[in-house]
Design a protein around this motif. Structure first.
Motif, PDB file in Angstrom:
ATOM      1  N   ARG A  78       0.813  -1.223   0.000  1.00 49.51           N
ATOM      2  CA  ARG A  78       0.000   0.000   0.000  1.00 49.51           C
ATOM      3  C   ARG A  78       0.842   1.267   0.000  1.00 49.51           C
ATOM      4  O   ARG A  78       0.344   2.344   0.258  1.00 49.51           O
ATOM      5  CB  ARG A  78      -0.999   0.005   1.162  1.00 49.51           C
ATOM      6  N   ALA A 133       2.877   7.700   4.379  1.00 53.13           N
ATOM      7  CA  ALA A 133       1.446   7.425   4.282  1.00 53.13           C
ATOM      8  C   ALA A 133       1.191   6.278   3.314  1.00 53.13           C
ATOM      9  O   ALA A 133       1.839   6.173   2.274  1.00 53.13           O
ATOM     10  CB  ALA A 133       0.711   8.672   3.817  1.00 53.13           C
ATOM     11  N   LYS A 134       0.250   5.438   3.669  1.00 57.91           N
ATOM     12  CA  LYS A 134      -0.135   4.323   2.807  1.00 57.91           C
ATOM     13  C   LYS A 134      -1.279   4.749   1.906  1.00 57.91           C
ATOM     14  O   LYS A 134      -1.987   5.720   2.186  1.00 57.91           O
ATOM     15  CB  LYS A 134      -0.555   3.120   3.647  1.00 57.91           C
ATOM     16  N   GLN A 180      -4.774   6.178   3.099  1.00 59.66           N
ATOM     17  CA  GLN A 180      -4.639   6.714   4.453  1.00 59.66           C
ATOM     18  C   GLN A 180      -4.774   8.232   4.412  1.00 59.66           C
ATOM     19  O   GLN A 180      -4.184   8.896   3.581  1.00 59.66           O
ATOM     20  CB  GLN A 180      -3.276   6.335   5.029  1.00 59.66           C
ATOM     21  N   ARG A 181      -5.557   8.767   5.328  1.00 58.99           N
ATOM     22  CA  ARG A 181      -5.696  10.221   5.410  1.00 58.99           C
ATOM     23  C   ARG A 181      -4.447  10.814   6.057  1.00 58.99           C
ATOM     24  O   ARG A 181      -3.927  10.277   7.017  1.00 58.99           O
ATOM     25  CB  ARG A 181      -6.909  10.607   6.223  1.00 58.99           C
TER      26      ARG A 181
END
Length: 83
Positions: free
Chosen positions: A6, A60-61, A64-65
């Motif tokens: 991710r 971040a993935k 993801q936020r």
């Protein structure tokens, strides 16, 4: 790679590295191999901040936020964007 981890940046780097590897395994001309190695190196260089975040565990993935960044570039007073 993106599907497994991710991490989009990791997928981008893996894709960039896979092209010269494929060129070498396929027996392509050395000029193309050198060209694609240079392109892969540029991609990796552009992803150095991402690599640092990956190592720190803060990248971040996908999906993801991410909150607002604390270090936004500032514009000088009086510029068209910042009266």
């Amino acid at each position: 790679v993106v599907g497994l981890t991710r991490y989009v940046s990791l997928g981008s780097m893996a894709a960039a590295v896979s092209v010269p590897v494929y060129m070498a395994l396929a027996g392509r001309r050395w000029e193309w191999l050198v060209f694609w190695c240079a392109v892969a190196a540029l991609v990796i260089l552009r992803h150095l901040p991402n690599i640092k975040r990956l190592r720190a565990g803060t990248e971040a993935k996908l999906g993801q936020r991410v909150g607002p960044q604390t270090s936004r570039p500032t514009r000088p007073a009086g510029s068209p964007d910042n009266p």
